[in-house]
Scaffold this motif. Sequence first.
Motif, PDB file in Angstrom:
ATOM      1  N   HIS A  58       0.845  -1.187   0.000  1.00 13.75           N
ATOM      2  CA  HIS A  58       0.000   0.000   0.000  1.00 13.75           C
ATOM      3  C   HIS A  58       0.883   1.241   0.000  1.00 13.75           C
ATOM      4  CE1 HIS A  58      -3.893   1.929   0.619  1.00 13.75           C
ATOM      5  NE2 HIS A  58      -3.194   2.856   1.270  1.00 13.75           N
ATOM      6  N   CYS A  59       0.725   2.112  -0.989  1.00 12.44           N
ATOM      7  CA  CYS A  59       1.529   3.338  -1.054  1.00 12.44           C
ATOM      8  C   CYS A  59       0.795   4.451  -0.313  1.00 12.44           C
ATOM      9  CB  CYS A  59       1.781   3.746  -2.508  1.00 12.44           C
ATOM     10  SG  CYS A  59       2.512   5.395  -2.654  1.00 12.44           S
ATOM     11  N   GLU A  60       1.493   5.035   0.682  1.00 12.98           N
ATOM     12  CA  GLU A  60       0.860   6.059   1.515  1.00 12.98           C
ATOM     13  C   GLU A  60       0.565   7.322   0.717  1.00 12.98           C
ATOM     14  OE1 GLU A  60      -0.163   5.467   4.448  1.00 12.98           O
ATOM     15  OE2 GLU A  60       0.838   3.526   4.749  1.00 12.98           O
ATOM     16  N   ILE A  61       1.391   7.592  -0.266  1.00 11.58           N
ATOM     17  CA  ILE A  61       1.215   8.838  -1.024  1.00 11.58           C
ATOM     18  C   ILE A  61       0.059   8.700  -2.023  1.00 11.58           C
ATOM     19  CG2 ILE A  61       2.382  10.575  -2.447  1.00 11.58           C
ATOM     20  CD1 ILE A  61       5.050   9.296  -1.295  1.00 11.58           C
ATOM     21  N   CYS A  62       0.047   7.600  -2.770  1.00 11.84           N
ATOM     22  CA  CYS A  62      -1.057   7.358  -3.711  1.00 11.84           C
ATOM     23  C   CYS A  62      -2.335   6.951  -2.968  1.00 11.84           C
ATOM     24  CB  CYS A  62      -0.700   6.237  -4.684  1.00 11.84           C
ATOM     25  SG  CYS A  62       0.700   6.612  -5.759  1.00 11.84           S
ATOM     26  N   ASN A  63      -2.146   6.539  -1.722  1.00 12.39           N
ATOM     27  CA  ASN A  63      -3.218   5.972  -0.923  1.00 12.39           C
ATOM     28  C   ASN A  63      -3.937   4.818  -1.623  1.00 12.39           C
ATOM     29  OD1 ASN A  63      -4.707   5.643   1.382  1.00 12.39           O
ATOM     30  ND2 ASN A  63      -6.359   7.003   0.681  1.00 12.39           N
TER      31      ASN A  63
ATOM     32  N   LYS B 109       4.670  11.699  -9.539  1.00 11.09           N
ATOM     33  CA  LYS B 109       3.514  11.706  -8.638  1.00 11.09           C
ATOM     34  C   LYS B 109       2.691  10.434  -8.749  1.00 11.09           C
ATOM     35  CE  LYS B 109       2.816  16.712  -8.193  1.00 11.09           C
ATOM     36  NZ  LYS B 109       3.785  17.223  -9.211  1.00 11.09           N
ATOM     37  N   LYS B 110       3.378   9.325  -8.998  1.00 13.31           N
ATOM     38  CA  LYS B 110       2.661   8.040  -8.996  1.00 13.31           C
ATOM     39  C   LYS B 110       3.662   6.906  -8.795  1.00 13.31           C
ATOM     40  CE  LYS B 110       2.834   7.296 -13.990  1.00 13.31           C
ATOM     41  NZ  LYS B 110       2.112   7.205 -15.240  1.00 13.31           N
ATOM     42  N   CYS B 111       3.126   5.719  -8.551  1.00 15.01           N
ATOM     43  CA  CYS B 111       3.992   4.562  -8.403  1.00 15.01           C
ATOM     44  C   CYS B 111       4.335   3.996  -9.780  1.00 15.01           C
ATOM     45  CB  CYS B 111       3.310   3.495  -7.555  1.00 15.01           C
ATOM     46  SG  CYS B 111       3.330   3.865  -5.798  1.00 15.01           S
ATOM     47  N   VAL B 112       5.557   3.496  -9.900  1.00 17.55           N
ATOM     48  CA  VAL B 112       6.011   2.947 -11.179  1.00 17.55           C
ATOM     49  C   VAL B 112       6.640   1.575 -10.961  1.00 17.55           C
ATOM     50  CG1 VAL B 112       6.401   5.231 -12.207  1.00 17.55           C
ATOM     51  CG2 VAL B 112       8.269   4.074 -10.995  1.00 17.55           C
TER      52      VAL B 112
ATOM     53  N   CYS C 226      -3.047   0.473  -3.179  1.00 18.49           N
ATOM     54  CA  CYS C 226      -2.097  -0.593  -3.491  1.00 18.49           C
ATOM     55  C   CYS C 226      -1.887  -0.540  -4.992  1.00 18.49           C
ATOM     56  CB  CYS C 226      -2.650  -1.947  -3.056  1.00 18.49           C
ATOM     57  SG  CYS C 226      -2.710  -2.144  -1.272  1.00 18.49           S
ATOM     58  N   THR C 227      -0.721  -0.046  -5.402  1.00 15.06           N
ATOM     59  CA  THR C 227      -0.585   0.413  -6.778  1.00 15.06           C
ATOM     60  C   THR C 227      -0.013  -0.604  -7.758  1.00 15.06           C
ATOM     61  OG1 THR C 227       1.434   1.409  -5.952  1.00 15.06           O
ATOM     62  CG2 THR C 227      -0.413   2.893  -6.354  1.00 15.06           C
ATOM     63  N   SER C 228       0.547  -1.702  -7.279  1.00 18.71           N
ATOM     64  CA  SER C 228       1.180  -2.619  -8.216  1.00 18.71           C
ATOM     65  C   SER C 228       0.149  -3.273  -9.131  1.00 18.71           C
ATOM     66  CB  SER C 228       1.939  -3.709  -7.449  1.00 18.71           C
ATOM     67  OG  SER C 228       2.333  -4.731  -8.336  1.00 18.71           O
TER      68      SER C 228
ATOM     69  N   LYS D 252       7.380   1.214  -6.856  1.00 22.92           N
ATOM     70  CA  LYS D 252       7.949   2.279  -6.020  1.00 22.92           C
ATOM     71  C   LYS D 252       7.382   3.631  -6.446  1.00 22.92           C
ATOM     72  CE  LYS D 252      11.942   2.764  -9.039  1.00 22.92           C
ATOM     73  NZ  LYS D 252      13.364   2.549  -9.258  1.00 22.92           N
ATOM     74  N   HIS D 253       7.286   4.508  -5.461  1.00 22.16           N
ATOM     75  CA  HIS D 253       6.678   5.793  -5.744  1.00 22.16           C
ATOM     76  C   HIS D 253       7.701   6.769  -6.323  1.00 22.16           C
ATOM     77  CE1 HIS D 253       3.323   8.577  -5.370  1.00 22.16           C
ATOM     78  NE2 HIS D 253       4.259   9.503  -5.219  1.00 22.16           N
ATOM     79  N   CYS D 254       7.355   7.454  -7.398  1.00 26.29           N
ATOM     80  CA  CYS D 254       8.204   8.503  -7.950  1.00 26.29           C
ATOM     81  C   CYS D 254       7.568   9.846  -7.630  1.00 26.29           C
ATOM     82  CB  CYS D 254       8.375   8.348  -9.461  1.00 26.29           C
ATOM     83  SG  CYS D 254       9.219   9.775 -10.187  1.00 26.29           S
TER      84      CYS D 254
HETATM   85 ZN    ZN Z   1       2.622   5.845  -5.018  1.00 24.81          ZN
END
Ligand code: ZN
Length: 425
Positions: free
Chosen positions: A354-359, A376-379, A361-363, A370-372
């Motif tokens: 779970h990415c705290e910034i994107c809020n 401004k998003k996970c890649v 689970c981005t995979s 990983k968040h860039c």
């Molecule tokens: Zn993210």
Amino acid sequence: CPLGPALLFVKTSQGREEGRRFYACSACRDRKDCNFFQWEDEKVSEARLAAREEYNRNHQPSFTHRQNVERYKNFVLLPLSKRRFCQECQQLLLPVEWEKHSDHQFLCDVSSAQLKSPSQLLYPLENKKTNAQYLFADRSCQFLLNLIIDLGFRRVLSVGTPRLHEMIQSKASLEEDFRVRSLLLDIDFRYSQFYTEDEFCHYNMFNHYFFGGEAAHETCRKFLNQDNDERVIMVTDPPFGGLVEALASSFKKLMAMWKETEKEGRNNQEMPMFWIFPYFFESRILEFFPSFSMMDYQVDYDNHALYKHGKTGRRQSPVRIFTNLTPSMIVLPVEEGYRFCAVCQRYVSSGNQHCEICNSCTSKDGRRWKHCALCKKCVKPSWFHCSNCNCCALQNHTCEKTGAGCYVCGKAGHKRSTCPSLSSA
Ligand code: ZN
Ligand code: SAH
Ligand code: ZN
Ligand code: ZN
Ligand code: ZN
């Protein structure tokens, strides 16, 4: 063409605004399989129309579905020693036909168990461009069926999922208290040898065409008409090379058939659906079905070396379930590493953090992304931010690759999947 109404396409070349429009086969993306071609504005002579109709008639299967059902009835009356299946013609043989197939390879002693699993008996039609028949691994098929049962569904409209259909039919015939029913819609007419007209409709999912005409349409309508609270779900696993736009249009028509069956109208409900497709089509599918979400479950196949379960050391399957059901209801197997994310309210892959910034689970592919901060998003874990391109990419990518324009309109700045000209076409 022999596969029903053709679809209207547009030919565009780089830099040209207007492309010329033409009709071509809805299902075959290889001209070798069907060479139907007609410019949109072309005048077609009476003679050519007649020739075309004759061609279409000649390219229909040699037996009708009704005839195949009769043949099956006779076939099962035969003693085991007389039950043969021609592997070349992919056909159950009656003794009077043996001679015609004498120099063909055939299977002997076809058992009742074999007749109950035609997807094992028939060879998969793997030609990528047309059928792309990739059969579910038993594990995935069992998972889907259990999920469907746990969600309380009693009827499954199986669109291009012969193995799921077969699992349901087989259980229904063997277990007395098994209440689930299935109707298979598929373009593979070989299945008409094993199922009645109430169990299988010869159907093209790229143009919503029932080869059996109004009667087949009615069969489907009846099946969708859920009486005594038998809830319906549609499950589909189309060829991955298929046009999402055409598929979506057909599925909307099937959804509309479902909706029509109820007199009181189901408010604003949609027919529940599982659309099984690779994760990289997510944005495309959401474009047509905004109510859908993608599940993390990795669907595995028997005859697809690449799309098998990750644990065996092979590559992980990119194939996912897209659904309009509430994600939290789709329980994924904990023993296979899936876990519930309380924030996202859905089950996710073990590697999906779970990415705290994107809020969220981005995979998408099961690996930890990983968040860039710049994007401004996970890649993907293998990507790095490139200040030249102003986005994340593989380390060894070529910056601002020239000629990497859109496949559809030729312009730079977007890919085929997000081409603005597609939504207007
Ligand atoms: Zn993210
Ligand atoms: N995983 C599924 C099979 C998916 S393969 C299972 O195991 O049950 C894709 C399926 O779609 C095949 O059964 C194929 O015959 C069918 N298909 C391919 N093109 C089609 C079309 N135009 N219309 C309907 N079905 C099609
Ligand atoms: Zn033969
Ligand atoms: Zn989460
Ligand atoms: Zn970046």
